[in-house]
Motif scaffolding. Structure first.
Motif, PDB file in Angstrom:
ATOM      1  N   ARG A  71       5.060  -3.250  -2.502  1.00 37.02           N
ATOM      2  CA  ARG A  71       4.959  -2.802  -1.107  1.00 37.02           C
ATOM      3  C   ARG A  71       3.829  -3.515  -0.368  1.00 37.02           C
ATOM      4  O   ARG A  71       3.854  -3.616   0.859  1.00 37.02           O
ATOM      5  CB  ARG A  71       4.724  -1.293  -1.065  1.00 37.02           C
ATOM      6  CG  ARG A  71       5.937  -0.464  -1.467  1.00 37.02           C
ATOM      7  CD  ARG A  71       5.565   0.999  -1.565  1.00 37.02           C
ATOM      8  NE  ARG A  71       6.716   1.824  -1.944  1.00 37.02           N
ATOM      9  CZ  ARG A  71       6.621   3.059  -2.415  1.00 37.02           C
ATOM     10  NH1 ARG A  71       5.415   3.627  -2.553  1.00 37.02           N
ATOM     11  NH2 ARG A  71       7.703   3.740  -2.735  1.00 37.02           N
ATOM     12  N   SER A  72       2.832  -3.984  -1.116  1.00 42.09           N
ATOM     13  CA  SER A  72       1.681  -4.643  -0.505  1.00 42.09           C
ATOM     14  C   SER A  72       1.841  -6.152  -0.395  1.00 42.09           C
ATOM     15  O   SER A  72       0.907  -6.835   0.017  1.00 42.09           O
ATOM     16  CB  SER A  72       0.418  -4.321  -1.319  1.00 42.09           C
ATOM     17  OG  SER A  72       0.178  -2.927  -1.331  1.00 42.09           O
ATOM     18  N   GLN A 123       3.812  -0.122  -6.001  1.00 41.27           N
ATOM     19  CA  GLN A 123       2.793  -0.209  -4.954  1.00 41.27           C
ATOM     20  C   GLN A 123       2.450  -1.653  -4.629  1.00 41.27           C
ATOM     21  O   GLN A 123       2.304  -2.033  -3.458  1.00 41.27           O
ATOM     22  CB  GLN A 123       1.536   0.541  -5.395  1.00 41.27           C
ATOM     23  CG  GLN A 123       0.387   0.461  -4.391  1.00 41.27           C
ATOM     24  CD  GLN A 123       0.772   0.970  -3.020  1.00 41.27           C
ATOM     25  OE1 GLN A 123       1.419   2.018  -2.906  1.00 41.27           O
ATOM     26  NE2 GLN A 123       0.404   0.242  -1.980  1.00 41.27           N
ATOM     27  N   GLN A 124       2.305  -2.486  -5.639  1.00 38.83           N
ATOM     28  CA  GLN A 124       1.972  -3.895  -5.391  1.00 38.83           C
ATOM     29  C   GLN A 124       3.101  -4.603  -4.649  1.00 38.83           C
ATOM     30  O   GLN A 124       2.844  -5.440  -3.777  1.00 38.83           O
ATOM     31  CB  GLN A 124       1.655  -4.605  -6.709  1.00 38.83           C
ATOM     32  CG  GLN A 124       0.412  -4.116  -7.428  1.00 38.83           C
ATOM     33  CD  GLN A 124      -0.825  -4.132  -6.552  1.00 38.83           C
ATOM     34  OE1 GLN A 124      -0.987  -4.980  -5.672  1.00 38.83           O
ATOM     35  NE2 GLN A 124      -1.723  -3.178  -6.787  1.00 38.83           N
ATOM     36  N   ALA A 143       4.284   2.859 -11.351  1.00 35.88           N
ATOM     37  CA  ALA A 143       3.821   3.147  -9.984  1.00 35.88           C
ATOM     38  C   ALA A 143       3.013   1.991  -9.426  1.00 35.88           C
ATOM     39  O   ALA A 143       3.105   1.660  -8.232  1.00 35.88           O
ATOM     40  CB  ALA A 143       2.990   4.433  -9.981  1.00 35.88           C
ATOM     41  N   ASP A 144       2.201   1.341 -10.287  1.00 38.71           N
ATOM     42  CA  ASP A 144       1.420   0.187  -9.842  1.00 38.71           C
ATOM     43  C   ASP A 144       2.331  -0.940  -9.365  1.00 38.71           C
ATOM     44  O   ASP A 144       2.071  -1.576  -8.339  1.00 38.71           O
ATOM     45  CB  ASP A 144       0.541  -0.336 -10.981  1.00 38.71           C
ATOM     46  CG  ASP A 144      -0.595   0.611 -11.328  1.00 38.71           C
ATOM     47  OD1 ASP A 144      -0.882   1.515 -10.517  1.00 38.71           O
ATOM     48  OD2 ASP A 144      -1.189   0.443 -12.416  1.00 38.71           O
TER      49      ASP A 144
END
Length: 389
Positions: A58-59, A55-56, A51-52
């Motif tokens: 996407r950022s 998320q990263q 998940a990390d």
């Protein structure tokens, strides 16, 4: 993949004279090495690693290292390996569902881990772009590169190595030249598999019990600066023999994104408060990081090792080619300039000498392909503000 892809199209159009190009994990090594940017490290034993990673990405993170070495206690390596396999299986499912992933590398401890992990991962090995090799010397590094070759042959998937130059032999003056020469022999013999060389400055400092403060860059520590200069001398030449060498890690992350997001919202650039914003950010201990990134590029390094997500946006913002740099580079590389000569820059503030500045111009245009070119008048602060969501 694409740098600044996490920004809305209309925001990118307002920031860029030329937007960053797209690339994939199958792009040429030259492109991938230039595109690494802020390579974010994460311990491989994190329960929510998959998940990390999503998320990263996407950022705005484009490259990550999942670490089985220093980030994992010695007694927990087996559990970390098992977790890594599970998390990559989960990432494979996420990719099937449309998630875009960054370039992924695994930092290993021993050569044997490379083919073993590649086998245990099965089809999920296709998510990996390669492995990071710690404490690389000619003697220790050759078995890692041989293991990488075996793993690549076994799984049928291209895998790169990123050696980390961090051994005491590199720091000690009496062994430095011989160590660098040995590393050069080793990586040149495996050139097709070496994507970039990384600098382990924390280990250099450890050898002498040193630690720089948030106000100091790696270049303020003379022992470290001398090693960086010699590594660039050996490995980053612009004569076709060079490799990409990435910048050292910045250890401090007291500045959290949540601390400066409100400041960004209160400082509209149209009101002429960009200088005020930069000053306020520097007051929060960002000055050292910004200066080090600028010195990295001035000293021939590209990209940076990062251990905190808040470092990513500054590294990428300072990697974008300015409109002035792009104008100078394209002027120097015009076909009619091949015979040399001197010309005044379009900004009328410097001399562009065609032959001496040609290699700089070529590197600048490569950087412009992956990080884009800012619009005239758009600078670091605007790019940083847009990159922090």
């Amino acid at each position: 993949m694409r740098h600044f892809r996490h920004l809305a199209p209309e925001v990118r159009r307002g920031l860029f004279h030329r937007e960053p190009d797209e690339f994939t994990a199958e792009s040429p090594a030259r492109t991938l090495a230039a595109a690494l940017g802020a390579t974010l490290y994460s311990p491989a034993n994190r329960p929510g690693l998959a998940a990390d990673v999503v998320q990263q990405a996407r950022s705005g993170v484009v490259s990550m290292v999942l670490c089985l070495e220093d980030a994992v206690p010695d007694g927990e390596v087996s559990e970390a390996e098992a977790n890594l396999v599970r998390q990559l299986d989960e990432l494979a499912l996420a990719e099937d569902d449309g998630a875009e992933l960054p370039l992924l590398f695994v930092r290993v401890r021993t050569p044997e881990q490379i083919p073993d992990l590649a086998k245990r991962l099965g089809p999920a090995v296709g998510l990996l772009s390669g492995f990071v090799v710690p404490k690389f010397t000619e003697e220790s590094g050759a078995p890692f590169l041989d293991a990488l070759k075996q793993a690549e042959r076994d799984c049928g998937h291209r895998l790169f190595a990123m050696p980390v130059l961090e051994s005491p032999e590199l720091l000690h003056l009496e062994t430095r030249t011989a160590t660098l020469a040995g590393i050069a022999r080793c990586v040149r013999a495996h050139r097709d598999r070496v994507l970039a060389l990384r600098l382990g400055v924390t280990d250099f400092c450890s050898a002498y019990g040193l630690r720089r403060t948030p106000e100091m860059t790696a270049y303020d520590v003379q022992l470290v600066a001398s090693v960086i200069g010699d590594v660039v001398n050996f490995f980053a030449r612009a004569d076709g023999s060079g490799f990409t060498v990435t910048g050292p890690v910045w250890e401090y992350f007291r500045l959290q994104e949540r601390m400066f997001k409100p400041q960004l919202r209160r400082s509209p650039f149209t009101s002429g408060r960009a200088d005020e914003l930069r000053t306020s950010l520097i007051a929060h201990d960002m000055d050292g990081l910004l200066r080090e990134i600028e010195l990295d590029r001035a000293n021939g390094l590209l990209g940076k090792t990062c251990i905190h997500p808040s470092h990513v946006a500054p590294v990428h913002a300072l990697s974008v080619v300015s409109h002035e740099e792009y104008t100078d580079a394209t002027d120097i590389l015009r076909p009619e300039r091949t015979g040399g000569g001197v010309l005044r820059s379009a900004y009328t503030n410097k001399m562009n000498e065609v032959k001496p500045h040609r290699a700089w111009a070529e590197r600048t245009l490569l950087r412009s392909e992956v990080f884009g070119v800012a619009r005239e008048g758009v600078g670091f602060v605007e790019l940083l503000a847009a990159g922090i969501r």
